[in-house]
Design an enzyme around this catalytic site. Structure first.
Site, PDB file in Angstrom:
ATOM      1  N   ASN A   1     -10.139  -2.615  -6.593  1.00 25.12           N
ATOM      2  CA  ASN A   1      -9.158  -1.799  -7.338  1.00 25.12           C
ATOM      3  C   ASN A   1      -9.535  -1.688  -8.811  1.00 25.12           C
ATOM      4  OD1 ASN A   1      -6.274  -3.089  -5.532  1.00 25.12           O
ATOM      5  ND2 ASN A   1      -7.488  -1.270  -5.107  1.00 25.12           N
TER       6      ASN A   1
ATOM      7  N   HIS B   1       2.993   3.367  -8.901  1.00 25.34           N
ATOM      8  CA  HIS B   1       2.835   1.937  -9.206  1.00 25.34           C
ATOM      9  C   HIS B   1       4.092   1.406  -9.891  1.00 25.34           C
ATOM     10  CE1 HIS B   1      -1.183   2.090  -7.797  1.00 25.34           C
ATOM     11  NE2 HIS B   1      -1.697   2.745  -8.824  1.00 25.34           N
TER      12      HIS B   1
ATOM     13  N   ARG C   1     -11.131   1.521 -10.126  1.00 21.96           N
ATOM     14  CA  ARG C   1     -10.386   2.799 -10.197  1.00 21.96           C
ATOM     15  C   ARG C   1     -10.486   3.372 -11.601  1.00 21.96           C
ATOM     16  NH1 ARG C   1      -4.975   2.472  -6.392  1.00 21.96           N
ATOM     17  NH2 ARG C   1      -6.102   1.939  -4.505  1.00 21.96           N
TER      18      ARG C   1
ATOM     19  N   ASP D   1       0.833  -1.209   0.000  1.00 23.48           N
ATOM     20  CA  ASP D   1       0.000   0.000   0.000  1.00 23.48           C
ATOM     21  C   ASP D   1       0.868   1.259   0.000  1.00 23.48           C
ATOM     22  OD1 ASP D   1      -2.295   1.476   0.006  1.00 23.48           O
ATOM     23  OD2 ASP D   1      -2.789   1.123   2.122  1.00 23.48           O
TER      24      ASP D   1
ATOM     25  N   ARG E   1       1.554  -4.956   6.222  1.00 22.32           N
ATOM     26  CA  ARG E   1       0.924  -3.911   5.415  1.00 22.32           C
ATOM     27  C   ARG E   1       1.791  -2.674   5.483  1.00 22.32           C
ATOM     28  NH1 ARG E   1      -5.221  -2.497   4.398  1.00 22.32           N
ATOM     29  NH2 ARG E   1      -4.922  -0.831   2.899  1.00 22.32           N
TER      30      ARG E   1
ATOM     31  N   ARG F   1      -0.148   9.158 -10.157  1.00 21.41           N
ATOM     32  CA  ARG F   1      -0.212   7.952  -9.320  1.00 21.41           C
ATOM     33  C   ARG F   1       0.494   6.760  -9.968  1.00 21.41           C
ATOM     34  NH1 ARG F   1      -3.792   7.406  -5.410  1.00 21.41           N
ATOM     35  NH2 ARG F   1      -4.113   5.227  -5.958  1.00 21.41           N
TER      36      ARG F   1
ATOM     37  N   GLU G   1       1.103 -13.424  12.472  1.00 18.54           N
ATOM     38  CA  GLU G   1       1.556 -12.200  13.125  1.00 18.54           C
ATOM     39  C   GLU G   1       1.286 -11.045  12.151  1.00 18.54           C
ATOM     40  OE1 GLU G   1       2.963 -11.754  16.207  1.00 18.54           O
ATOM     41  OE2 GLU G   1       2.424 -13.857  16.530  1.00 18.54           O
TER      42      GLU G   1
ATOM     43  N   SER H   1      -8.164  -5.340   4.984  1.00 17.25           N
ATOM     44  CA  SER H   1      -8.766  -5.066   3.672  1.00 17.25           C
ATOM     45  C   SER H   1      -9.105  -6.327   2.871  1.00 17.25           C
ATOM     46  CB  SER H   1      -7.851  -4.152   2.847  1.00 17.25           C
ATOM     47  OG  SER H   1      -7.743  -2.903   3.458  1.00 17.25           O
TER      48      SER H   1
ATOM     49  N   GLY I   1       0.160   5.411  -4.447  1.00 15.22           N
ATOM     50  CA  GLY I   1      -0.441   6.703  -4.838  1.00 15.22           C
ATOM     51  C   GLY I   1       0.141   7.838  -4.013  1.00 15.22           C
ATOM     52  N   ARG I   2       0.219   7.632  -2.693  1.00 16.37           N
ATOM     53  CA  ARG I   2       0.746   8.693  -1.817  1.00 16.37           C
ATOM     54  C   ARG I   2       2.220   8.973  -2.104  1.00 16.37           C
ATOM     55  NH1 ARG I   2      -1.164   5.853   3.370  1.00 16.37           N
ATOM     56  NH2 ARG I   2      -1.757   4.315   1.804  1.00 16.37           N
TER      57      ARG I   2
HETATM   58  C1  FPP Z   1      -1.846   0.184  -3.392  1.00 16.91           C
HETATM   59  O1  FPP Z   1      -1.399   1.515  -3.437  1.00 16.91           O
HETATM   60  C2  FPP Z   1      -1.267  -0.561  -4.522  1.00 16.91           C
HETATM   61  C3  FPP Z   1      -2.012  -1.087  -5.536  1.00 16.91           C
HETATM   62  C4  FPP Z   1      -3.478  -0.955  -5.603  1.00 16.91           C
HETATM   63  C5  FPP Z   1      -1.380  -1.801  -6.655  1.00 16.91           C
HETATM   64  C6  FPP Z   1      -0.148  -2.584  -6.348  1.00 16.91           C
HETATM   65  C7  FPP Z   1       0.607  -2.744  -7.602  1.00 16.91           C
HETATM   66  C8  FPP Z   1       1.952  -2.764  -7.726  1.00 16.91           C
HETATM   67  C9  FPP Z   1       2.839  -2.761  -6.578  1.00 16.91           C
HETATM   68  C10 FPP Z   1       2.640  -2.770  -9.051  1.00 16.91           C
HETATM   69  C11 FPP Z   1       2.276  -3.840 -10.015  1.00 16.91           C
HETATM   70  C12 FPP Z   1       2.291  -5.211  -9.444  1.00 16.91           C
HETATM   71  C13 FPP Z   1       3.142  -6.196  -9.791  1.00 16.91           C
HETATM   72  C14 FPP Z   1       2.981  -7.536  -9.169  1.00 16.91           C
HETATM   73  C15 FPP Z   1       4.245  -6.026 -10.744  1.00 16.91           C
HETATM   74  P1  FPP Z   1      -2.470   2.675  -3.622  1.00 16.91           P
HETATM   75  O2  FPP Z   1      -2.516   3.022  -5.062  1.00 16.91           O
HETATM   76  O3  FPP Z   1      -3.795   2.296  -3.020  1.00 16.91           O
HETATM   77  O4  FPP Z   1      -1.786   3.817  -2.794  1.00 16.91           O
HETATM   78  P2  FPP Z   1      -2.482   4.974  -1.946  1.00 16.91           P
HETATM   79  O5  FPP Z   1      -3.233   4.309  -0.829  1.00 16.91           O
HETATM   80  O6  FPP Z   1      -1.309   5.769  -1.462  1.00 16.91           O
HETATM   81  O7  FPP Z   1      -3.364   5.740  -2.888  1.00 16.91           O
END
Ligand code: FPP
Length: 253
Positions: A76, A45, A79, A28, A191, A41, A210, A199, A31-32
């Site tokens: 997700n 990623h 989005r 997680d 997390r 954003r 744990e 979640s 985006g931030r």
């Molecule tokens: C959560 O951050 C992350 C995701 C919804 C996507 C995770 C994807 C990757 C790490 C990259 C692609 C995956 C692979 C396996 C190559 P968020 O966007 O919800 O962040 P935020 O809470 O700060 O907005």
């Protein structure tokens, strides 16, 4: 936080003690991470994909048997279309660029979730690499994609009900129908990004895991951060409902 030169010492310390066999991570904060830098954003990623590579490599190197990453929830997928498209492109890219590394290191790739909802180009690469790596005996890297923990449980119940009478459906029967069947018991759920929620991820499997909630945003979570969270796990006493004296082998008064 350890200095860069300490990472080898940290790795050696972690390797010398019992490791969690199965680690799951809710990745997680992409985006931030991007927003804090004035970037779109999607840039978060992309950097998050680099963390996936680094963390998978380190987990394998220290000897974790199973790593399960929450890459995409069903929610997700709602989005904005350009963000979902970018995530799918990153996934396809990852499956292409990591193929050699996965095969050379004996990693078995697996995927859980409603995979039918993935675009054809991603699905075909995923299926191909899962099939190609099926015989590998190193770490199992499971990507949770279009994943929904409650749906996993509902599906397990439906499947168990098809083969058993209601009175015969017990915990072991349900567990055998989970998408994670065959993986070691989940020992550690991490997390990133300071959020303290599960979640809808691996709801059943979390029973005795744990939990580790770390402030680091996923794109900044790399080898060192993984080692730190493993070291923290190694310092915990897991009691599984028993007393501390019982698990330490002492006589319980
Ligand atoms: C959560 O951050 C992350 C995701 C919804 C996507 C995770 C994807 C990757 C790490 C990259 C692609 C995956 C692979 C396996 C190559 P968020 O966007 O919800 O962040 P935020 O809470 O700060 O907005």
């Amino acid at each position: 936080m350890t200095a860069p030169s300490d990472i080898e010492a940290l790795r050696a310390r972690v390797r010398a003690r019992p490791l969690p066999r199965h680690v799951a991570i809710i990745m997680d904060g992409n985006g931030r991470w991007a927003e804090a830098r004035g970037l779109p954003r999607v840039a978060g990623h992309r950097e998050g994909s680099a963390s996936v590579r680094a963390v998978a490599r380190e987990a394998r190197a220290v000897g974790v048997e199973a790593l399960t990453l929450y890459a995409l929830s069903v929610q997700n997928l709602a989005r904005p279309p350009h963000e979902v498209r970018a995530l799918m492109e990153l996934l396809a890219e990852f499956l292409e660029s990591e193929r050699r590394e996965i095969m050379d290191n004996g990693i078995r790739l697996a995927a859980i979730g409603d995979l039918d909802r993935l675009p054809g180009a991603v699905r075909s690469r995923l299926d191909a690499l899962c099939a190609e790596s099926r015989g590998n005996r190193g770490m199992v890297l499971t990507l949770a994609l279009s994943y929904d923990g409650r749906e996993e449980l509902a599906q397990a119940a439906r499947r168990a009900a098809r083969r058993l009478a209601p009175g015969d459906i017990d915990a072991a029967a349900l567990e055998a129908e989970l998408w994670t069947a065959g993986l070691p018991e989940l020992d550690l759920m991490v997390r990133t990004s300071g959020e303290r929620r599960i979640s809808n991820f691996l709801l059943w499997q979390c029973a005795y895991a744990e939990l580790a909630f770390v402030e680091t945003l996923w794109p900044d979570f790399r080898e060192r951060e993984l080692l730190e969270v493993l070291a923290d796990f190694q310092g915990r006493e897991r009691r599984f409902g028993l007393t501390g004296a019982q698990v330490r082998g002492a006589v319980d008064p």
